[in-house]
Design an enzyme around this catalytic site. Structure first.
Site, PDB file in Angstrom:
ATOM      1  N   GLU A 174      25.340  16.074 -40.424  1.00 20.18           N
ATOM      2  CA  GLU A 174      26.736  16.415 -40.730  1.00 20.18           C
ATOM      3  C   GLU A 174      26.392  17.902 -40.977  1.00 20.18           C
ATOM      4  O   GLU A 174      25.501  18.703 -41.681  1.00 20.18           O
ATOM      5  CB  GLU A 174      27.142  15.710 -42.170  1.00 20.18           C
ATOM      6  CG  GLU A 174      27.387  14.457 -41.850  1.00 20.18           C
ATOM      7  CD  GLU A 174      28.002  13.677 -43.094  1.00 20.18           C
ATOM      8  OE1 GLU A 174      28.930  13.388 -43.265  1.00 20.18           O
ATOM      9  OE2 GLU A 174      27.061  13.553 -44.125  1.00 20.18           O
ATOM     10  N   HIS A 211      32.007   1.762 -42.855  1.00 22.31           N
ATOM     11  CA  HIS A 211      33.148   1.959 -42.171  1.00 22.31           C
ATOM     12  C   HIS A 211      32.472   2.562 -40.786  1.00 22.31           C
ATOM     13  O   HIS A 211      32.922   2.443 -39.732  1.00 22.31           O
ATOM     14  CB  HIS A 211      33.866   3.233 -42.447  1.00 22.31           C
ATOM     15  CG  HIS A 211      33.302   4.629 -42.564  1.00 22.31           C
ATOM     16  ND1 HIS A 211      32.304   5.002 -43.725  1.00 22.31           N
ATOM     17  CD2 HIS A 211      33.344   5.669 -41.550  1.00 22.31           C
ATOM     18  CE1 HIS A 211      31.893   6.332 -43.375  1.00 22.31           C
ATOM     19  NE2 HIS A 211      32.362   6.765 -42.070  1.00 22.31           N
ATOM     20  N   HIS A 237      24.837   2.724 -44.011  1.00 18.81           N
ATOM     21  CA  HIS A 237      25.111   3.472 -42.461  1.00 18.81           C
ATOM     22  C   HIS A 237      23.892   3.389 -41.513  1.00 18.81           C
ATOM     23  O   HIS A 237      23.929   2.620 -40.770  1.00 18.81           O
ATOM     24  CB  HIS A 237      25.866   4.843 -42.575  1.00 18.81           C
ATOM     25  CG  HIS A 237      26.935   4.810 -43.455  1.00 18.81           C
ATOM     26  ND1 HIS A 237      27.987   4.055 -43.699  1.00 18.81           N
ATOM     27  CD2 HIS A 237      27.493   5.933 -44.021  1.00 18.81           C
ATOM     28  CE1 HIS A 237      28.978   4.398 -44.334  1.00 18.81           C
ATOM     29  NE2 HIS A 237      28.741   5.713 -44.535  1.00 18.81           N
ATOM     30  N   LYS A 275      31.519   0.705 -49.897  1.00 21.19           N
ATOM     31  CA  LYS A 275      30.101   1.048 -50.172  1.00 21.19           C
ATOM     32  C   LYS A 275      30.413   2.291 -51.294  1.00 21.19           C
ATOM     33  O   LYS A 275      31.459   2.988 -51.045  1.00 21.19           O
ATOM     34  CB  LYS A 275      29.211   1.544 -49.316  1.00 21.19           C
ATOM     35  CG  LYS A 275      29.612   2.636 -48.488  1.00 21.19           C
ATOM     36  CD  LYS A 275      28.621   3.664 -47.967  1.00 21.19           C
ATOM     37  CE  LYS A 275      28.296   4.690 -49.103  1.00 21.19           C
ATOM     38  NZ  LYS A 275      28.758   6.206 -48.457  1.00 21.19           N
TER      39      LYS A 275
HETATM   40  C1  BG6 Z   1      30.008   8.497 -46.468  1.00 19.13           C
HETATM   41  C2  BG6 Z   1      29.266   9.128 -47.151  1.00 19.13           C
HETATM   42  O1  BG6 Z   1      29.940   6.871 -46.412  1.00 19.13           O
HETATM   43  O2  BG6 Z   1      29.965   8.557 -44.871  1.00 19.13           O
HETATM   44  C3  BG6 Z   1      29.492  10.615 -46.873  1.00 19.13           C
HETATM   45  O3  BG6 Z   1      29.676   8.943 -48.474  1.00 19.13           O
HETATM   46  C4  BG6 Z   1      29.383  11.001 -45.349  1.00 19.13           C
HETATM   47  O4  BG6 Z   1      28.696  11.597 -47.694  1.00 19.13           O
HETATM   48  C5  BG6 Z   1      30.364   9.839 -44.615  1.00 19.13           C
HETATM   49  O5  BG6 Z   1      29.894  12.300 -45.250  1.00 19.13           O
HETATM   50  C6  BG6 Z   1      30.139  10.349 -43.208  1.00 19.13           C
HETATM   51  O6  BG6 Z   1      30.894   9.545 -42.532  1.00 19.13           O
HETATM   52  P1  BG6 Z   1      31.518   9.989 -41.049  1.00 19.13           P
HETATM   53  O7  BG6 Z   1      32.479   8.731 -40.759  1.00 19.13           O
HETATM   54  O8  BG6 Z   1      32.340  11.282 -41.388  1.00 19.13           O
HETATM   55  O9  BG6 Z   1      30.323  10.072 -40.142  1.00 19.13           O
END
Ligand code: BG6
Length: 495
Positions: free
Chosen positions: A218, A180, A242, A150
């Site tokens: 986050e 992911h 996500h 993505k």
């Molecule tokens: C990414 C986003 O797909 O996922 C980011 O582009 C985000 O902005 C990240 O910080 C969060 O992933 P994780 O695995 O750190 O929760």
């Protein structure tokens, strides 16, 4: 599910865009960890492709710095052995150097029948071109699979355009679209929890559930990705993929079998049942900035971080979503995600309906809280069930909340691999269950486009929130309006 250490066949892994962050922070470290776990067979090779004119030596030097073996707990000898699998070829898909194309082809043709994986770790604008190049230059074989990540487009039309090119070059079963979040252990566990346990599934509907909350919070900001982030914002960066994928896993019907297409059929049905958000008050946008008391979060505002002092990009979004189907009619799903929030925590909170009839003393009725199932995706992966129980002691019945805690992070210490490790090995195995199918990506945009248009048309602007808070105050008001409140992830300590 396949055991993580199942036998893996040799493969050639080609990373286009190998010097970028995705490659050096995610793909190569994941391959290295799988190497440590004996999952990269002897004859497998990794071809790193980028525009930069590195020699193999200078590229390996660059990687040695980037991959930092210490952090990845690998000793120097093993690290060097892993690096010996890597070749570097300078190639720009926008300006092909035929000699170098032939060099790559020559390498790949040494083992014509090996599984061949192409990871387009480039900007999305280059996905289509990369696909065309590898196809037209005969770099593919019958066992070729392509991996993209993505964002797949920035709206429905652009996603269709990318998908049309990819599907014009490859069959859908050769295309692996990574979200992911689907590779995270706890996200996969959500399906196991739902479909391998009777106690949850029998209550998994509007008969018993009053609302569902999905939070991906986050602490970090945009971390130098200002160009990308300022053009996308939280809705396109997180909600479209996500957050909606998590919602699908919570809401989908059980597939008849754990099969890639059957699972994805069920997720698609959820996406197609999402109700259009009519009420603009159900869309909350925020942007971090303003005065900050807490030193830990005393960071520049988004306007400074994005280097765009006029930016109206949202770094926080909360939506109230409804699913228009039999199982979920009347159950609001509250989604929120944001950067520079109080705590990094991703969780799904299922709140059950209040008990139907209270049999104890009326005076203690107020101490009753509805049951909650809290699924913590990260960090401190685990599960918690909030129950009512009797406070010990004589003198009548007093009731207070207590919880059943199951900590995956403690139980499976050191066994929780990074999402990319799982996903990359699934591509090698040819298992598409945890990858987004074309129709899912397009259905997600199809639902989101009208929301984005509404935001533009009505001029909905992000409200400023203090870094280190839980987002703008309007986010609490949104959920309060429906008689609920956000679960405070801090409460999860002790899971
Ligand atoms: C990414 C986003 O797909 O996922 C980011 O582009 C985000 O902005 C990240 O910080 C969060 O992933 P994780 O695995 O750190 O929760």
């Amino acid at each position: 599910m396949v055991h993580p250490k199942s036998i893996i066949t040799s493969f050639d892994f080609i990373i286009i865009g190998a010097t970028g962050d995705l490659s050096t922070k995610k793909i190569l470290p994941a391959l290295m960890k799988r190497y440590l776990d004996d999952q990269i067979p002897e004859k497998s090779r990794i071809y790193c492709i980028s525009r930069q004119s590195f020699s193999l030596d200078s590229f390996l030097k660059f990687l040695r710095k980037k991959l930092s073996p210490k952090q990845l707990t690998i000793n120097q000898k093993t690290f060097s052995k892993f690096l010996s699998k890597i070749y570097y070829i300078c190639l720009d898909v926008t300006d092909l150097n035929e000699d170098n194309v032939n060099l790559l082809k020559g390498h790949l043709e040494k083992s014509k029948n090996k599984i061949r994986l192409f990871y387009f770790a480039t900007a999305p604008e280059l996905f289509g071109l990369s696909a065309k190049v590898i196809k037209s230059k005969n770099l593919t074989n019958l066992k070729t699979r392509v991996i993209i990540e993505k964002p797949i487009g920035h709206d429905l039309l652009s996603a269709i355009k990318i998908n049309n090119i990819l599907n014009g070059c490859f069959e859908e079963k050769q295309i692996y679209r990574i979200d992911h979040y689907l590779g995270k252990e706890t996200v996969q566990n959500l399906m196991v929890m739902r479909f391998a346990n009777q106690i949850f599934e029998t209550h998994w509907s509007n008969n018993s559930i009053s609302n569902v909350q999905i939070t991906v919070a986050e602490e970090k900001g945009i971390e130098g990705r200002e160009l990308y982030y300022d053009a996308y914002g939280a809705i396109k960066d997180m909600m479209q993929n996500h957050m909606l994928q998590l919602l699908c896993l919570v809401a989908m019907e059980p597939p008849s079998k754990f099969d890639a297409n059957l699972v994805r059929d069920e997720k698609l049905k959820v996406l197609l049942s999402l109700k259009i958000i009519d009420d603009p008050n159900d869309i909350i946008l925020g942007q971090y900035g303003g005065k900050v008391e807490n030193k830990k979060f005393n960071t520049p505002s988004y306007l400074t971080d994005s280097k765009n002092s006029n930016s109206e990009t949202e770094t926080f979004a909360a939506l109230k979503v409804n699913i228009d189907n039999w199982r979920w009619a009347g159950v609001p799903f509250f989604l929120r995600t944001g950067k520079r929030l109080k705590k990094s925590a991703s969780e799904i909170v299922i709140t059950f309906k209040p008990i139907r009839h209270f049999i104890f003393d009326k005076e203690i009725e107020n101490s009753i809280q509805p049951n909650q199932l809290i699924i913590r995706l990260q960090p401190d992966e685990g599960l918690k069930v909030l129950l009512m129980s009797k406070e010990p002691g004589p003198g009548g019945i007093r009731i207070s909340p207590s919880s059943l805690n199951l900590s995956f992070s403690d139980t499976f210490k050191n066994k929780i691999p990074d999402a990319y490790e799982r996903l990359l090995m699934d591509v090698v195995r040819g298992n598409q269950t945890l990858f987004m199918r074309r129709d899912e990506v397009e259905a997600a945009w199809n639902w989101l486009d009208p929301i984005i248009n509404k935001i533009k048309k009505l001029g909905i602007k992000p409200t400023i929130y203090e870094p280190g808070s839980w987002g703008p105050k309007s986010s609490a008001k949104l959920i309060d309006k429906y008689g609920f409140s956000w679960h405070e992830p801090d409460n999860l300590k002790g899971i």
